[in-house]
Design a protein around this motif. Structure first.
Motif, mmCIF file in Angstrom:
data_model
loop_
_atom_site.group_PDB
_atom_site.id
_atom_site.type_symbol
_atom_site.label_atom_id
_atom_site.label_comp_id
_atom_site.label_asym_id
_atom_site.label_seq_id
_atom_site.Cartn_x
_atom_site.Cartn_y
_atom_site.Cartn_z
ATOM 1 N N TYR A 84 4.826 -12.023 19.567
ATOM 2 C CA TYR A 84 4.155 -11.897 18.277
ATOM 3 C C TYR A 84 4.417 -13.103 17.369
ATOM 4 C CZ TYR A 84 3.481 -7.072 19.723
ATOM 5 O OH TYR A 84 3.125 -5.945 20.410
ATOM 6 N N LYS A 85 4.699 -14.240 17.961
ATOM 7 C CA LYS A 85 5.074 -15.438 17.218
ATOM 8 C C LYS A 85 4.052 -15.806 16.141
ATOM 9 C CE LYS A 85 6.500 -20.214 17.840
ATOM 10 N NZ LYS A 85 6.795 -21.270 18.803
ATOM 11 N N ASN A 86 2.779 -15.836 16.492
ATOM 12 C CA ASN A 86 1.740 -16.205 15.524
ATOM 13 C C ASN A 86 1.653 -15.193 14.383
ATOM 14 O OD1 ASN A 86 1.085 -18.507 16.970
ATOM 15 N ND2 ASN A 86 -0.491 -17.458 18.155
ATOM 16 N N LEU A 87 1.725 -13.931 14.714
ATOM 17 C CA LEU A 87 1.661 -12.878 13.711
ATOM 18 C C LEU A 87 2.864 -12.947 12.777
ATOM 19 C CD1 LEU A 87 0.165 -10.399 12.669
ATOM 20 C CD2 LEU A 87 1.340 -9.054 14.412
ATOM 21 N N ILE A 88 4.031 -13.130 13.342
ATOM 22 C CA ILE A 88 5.256 -13.234 12.541
ATOM 23 C C ILE A 88 5.198 -14.466 11.647
ATOM 24 C CG2 ILE A 88 7.749 -13.623 12.650
ATOM 25 C CD1 ILE A 88 7.689 -11.860 15.247
ATOM 26 N N SER A 89 4.715 -15.566 12.171
ATOM 27 C CA SER A 89 4.590 -16.796 11.376
ATOM 28 C C SER A 89 3.698 -16.573 10.153
ATOM 29 C CB SER A 89 4.037 -17.940 12.213
ATOM 30 O OG SER A 89 4.954 -18.308 13.205
ATOM 31 N N ARG A 90 2.599 -15.835 10.340
ATOM 32 C CA ARG A 90 1.694 -15.559 9.215
ATOM 33 C C ARG A 90 2.347 -14.697 8.146
ATOM 34 N NH1 ARG A 90 -3.154 -13.075 11.870
ATOM 35 N NH2 ARG A 90 -2.221 -13.538 13.865
ATOM 36 N N LEU A 91 3.313 -13.884 8.542
ATOM 37 C CA LEU A 91 4.002 -13.036 7.560
ATOM 38 C C LEU A 91 4.940 -13.844 6.664
ATOM 39 C CD1 LEU A 91 4.883 -9.934 9.775
ATOM 40 C CD2 LEU A 91 3.098 -10.103 8.034
ATOM 41 N N TYR A 92 5.420 -14.956 7.177
ATOM 42 C CA TYR A 92 6.374 -15.767 6.418
ATOM 43 C C TYR A 92 5.759 -16.990 5.763
ATOM 44 C CZ TYR A 92 10.228 -12.890 7.949
ATOM 45 O OH TYR A 92 11.073 -11.832 8.139
#
Length: 93
Positions: A84-92
């Motif tokens: 979920y790297k891309n999704l997590i990056s968007r959260l931060y």
């Protein structure tokens, strides 16, 4: 800040909103507002730095078969981060 990957109870959401499609429910603003409200209610006694600020709704729960959990049902954090790297990056960011 704290961010979270959340798998809501889609059966309850389907009853509440009259929609069974998980992907549609996960994208609905009303669902996100409901989850955000519940998050606030559940963490009201936490300090502000301990509260979830951003979250993403997942349509599938973490499983052993999916690779997110060990056979002892512990989180495989490094695998989850990679998946979920891309999704997590968007959260931060």
């Amino acid at each position: 800040h704290i961010a979270a990957l959340i798998v809501p109870d889609y059966e309850q959401l389907a009853l509440h909103f009259g929609i069974k499609n998980k992907a549609k429910l996960a994208k609905m603003l009303a669902v996100k507002e409901l989850i955000a409200g519940e998050s606030i209610n559940e963490t009201v006694k936490f300090s502000s730095i301990e509260r979830v600020r951003k979250f993403a709704l997942l349509t599938k729960p973490f499983t052993v078969d999916g690779g997110e959990l060990t056979v002892k049902f512990s989180l495989r954090r490094s695998f989850i981060f990679k998946k979920y790297k891309n999704l997590i990056s968007r959260l931060y960011f």
